[in-house]
Design a protein around this motif. Structure first.
Motif, PDB file in Angstrom:
ATOM      1  N   PRO A  34     -19.494  -8.324   4.043  1.00  0.00           N
ATOM      2  CA  PRO A  34     -20.559  -9.137   3.407  1.00  0.00           C
ATOM      3  C   PRO A  34     -20.680  -8.884   1.904  1.00  0.00           C
ATOM      4  O   PRO A  34     -20.806  -9.837   1.114  1.00  0.00           O
ATOM      5  CB  PRO A  34     -21.824  -8.700   4.156  1.00  0.00           C
TER       6      PRO A  34
ATOM      7  N   ASN B  57     -25.016 -19.688   3.109  1.00  0.00           N
ATOM      8  CA  ASN B  57     -24.505 -20.078   4.434  1.00  0.00           C
ATOM      9  C   ASN B  57     -22.979 -20.124   4.440  1.00  0.00           C
ATOM     10  O   ASN B  57     -22.348 -19.799   5.451  1.00  0.00           O
ATOM     11  CB  ASN B  57     -25.060 -21.445   4.829  1.00  0.00           C
TER      12      ASN B  57
ATOM     13  N   SER C 208     -21.869 -16.604   4.752  1.00  0.00           N
ATOM     14  CA  SER C 208     -21.992 -16.185   6.149  1.00  0.00           C
ATOM     15  C   SER C 208     -20.825 -16.705   6.983  1.00  0.00           C
ATOM     16  O   SER C 208     -20.303 -16.002   7.861  1.00  0.00           O
ATOM     17  CB  SER C 208     -23.317 -16.687   6.725  1.00  0.00           C
TER      18      SER C 208
ATOM     19  N   VAL D 181     -17.803 -14.570   6.242  1.00  0.00           N
ATOM     20  CA  VAL D 181     -17.928 -13.263   6.896  1.00  0.00           C
ATOM     21  C   VAL D 181     -17.569 -13.375   8.379  1.00  0.00           C
ATOM     22  O   VAL D 181     -16.830 -12.545   8.922  1.00  0.00           O
ATOM     23  CB  VAL D 181     -19.351 -12.697   6.716  1.00  0.00           C
ATOM     24  N   ASP D 182     -18.090 -14.401   9.055  1.00  0.00           N
ATOM     25  CA  ASP D 182     -17.776 -14.606  10.471  1.00  0.00           C
ATOM     26  C   ASP D 182     -16.281 -14.866  10.670  1.00  0.00           C
ATOM     27  O   ASP D 182     -15.679 -14.378  11.635  1.00  0.00           O
ATOM     28  CB  ASP D 182     -18.579 -15.776  11.028  1.00  0.00           C
TER      29      ASP D 182
END
Length: 332
Positions: free
Chosen positions: A269, A293, A296, A299-300
């Motif tokens: 992150p 977003n 995010s 990161v996923d």
């Protein structure tokens, strides 16, 4: 009279058979529901990560999209690979994990064979200490192990010849390789126990025949016992590989600055927030910020890339793994 009795018995047998079939059908339905439920719990997070990895950033705020995106893209994969520097990171991680796994499997097999087949003073006490290594939390040994490898010295030899306190082995692969080679690495107590239980179940006549032929302990182990220990060897190797690959405790303790997958995923992150603006062409002095977003999503996607080698490995070796666990349990 006899005919009516026979007819009644036939009716009873048919009813009993129908009842048994109904019970088997209900049990089969329950079993399939249970398997499907467990499979859903395991597979759903992977499907969700995969959906995020192929989702375009324009679909982030589309409330009609749940799992299947409208716009497919591989941009998230490219960005996550750039943030992770994926291929050099994966190569370095696999080299480290394979090395420690091979050393750990070999040393634990030798230790397990010694506990199973040799009688020596203090054997039960030593094996009890091995079992205690499974029960004692790793965090209780964190400080002494850190201090030990910060000034690593064997019997004071480094201090004797160089005059220094020892060798600083932090931020190197030395601590993990040394502990793995000495059967004291990550989960080594469990691996020694698995090998011990397997070797205890093997017939003593095999060793007696080897001793009559003039083979010593090491030759008997490497030429006779170890080739027959393929099931526990596969089990231990796979366990050691996966746990070492995913380990963050010892990696952060000894190799906090090393280029390993577990460490990079833990800091992903922060790395995504730091490097994404440059990758996307957003200047350092610009007021334009990267969408959180989108960060995010990257990161996923990076987490998915990190576990992808383990998923691919499992697809190829799951049959051997199941067979090895089954045979280890039966023999051991």
């Amino acid at each position: 009279m006899k005919g009516s009795l026979m007819e009644n018995e036939i009716v009873v047998l048919r009813m009993q058979k129908a009842k048994n079939k109904s019970i088997e059908l209900l049990w089969s339905i329950f079993r399939y529901i249970l398997i499907i439920g467990i499979s859903f719990v395991i597979i759903y997070p992977l499907l969700q990560q995969l959906s995020v990895a192929i989702k375009d950033k324009t679909d982030i705020y589309n409330p009609t999209i749940y799992m299947i995106p409208v716009h497919f893209t591989t941009e998230n994969l490219r960005l996550a690979m750039s943030v992770l520097n994926y291929w050099p990171l994966l190569k370095n991680t696999l080299l480290f994990v394979v090395s420690t796994t091979a050393l750990q499997a070999a040393s634990c097999a030798l230790a397990g064979y010694g506990f199973a087949r040799f009688t020596f003073p203090g054997r039960n006490i030593l094996f009890t200490l091995v079992i205690l290594t499974i029960l004692i939390p790793s965090s209780t040994l964190m400080v002494p192990m850190y201090l030990h490898f910060r000034n690593f010295d064997v019997m004071g030899l480094v201090n004797l010849f160089t005059g220094t306190e020892g060798i600083n082995m932090l931020n190197t692969y030395g601590p993990s390789l040394i502990t793995a080679a000495l059967a004291n690495g990550l989960k080594s107590g469990l691996y020694i126990y698995i090998f011990r239980q397997f070797f205890r179940g093997m017939p003593a006549e095999i060793e007696e025949a080897a001793l009559i032929d003039g083979a010593g302990g090491f030759r008997t182990f490497f030429t006779i016992m170890l080739p027959n220990a393929i099931p526990p060897l596969i089990t231990v190797t796979l366990f050691a590989f996966v746990w070492q690959y995913n380990d963050t405790f010892y990696s952060s303790l000894f190799m906090s600055q090393s280029n390993l997958m577990a460490i990079k995923v833990a800091s992903l992150p922060a790395d995504a927030n730091q490097y994404l603006p440059g990758i996307l062409g957003v200047g350092a002095g610009s007021n334009v910020k990267v969408d959180p977003n989108l960060v995010s999503m990257i990161v996923d996607t990076g987490v998915l890339l990190a576990i992808a080698p383990l998923v691919v490995m499992y697809l190829f070796v799951q049959r051997f793994f199941v067979e090895s666990v089954e045979r280890t349990g039966v023999v051991g």
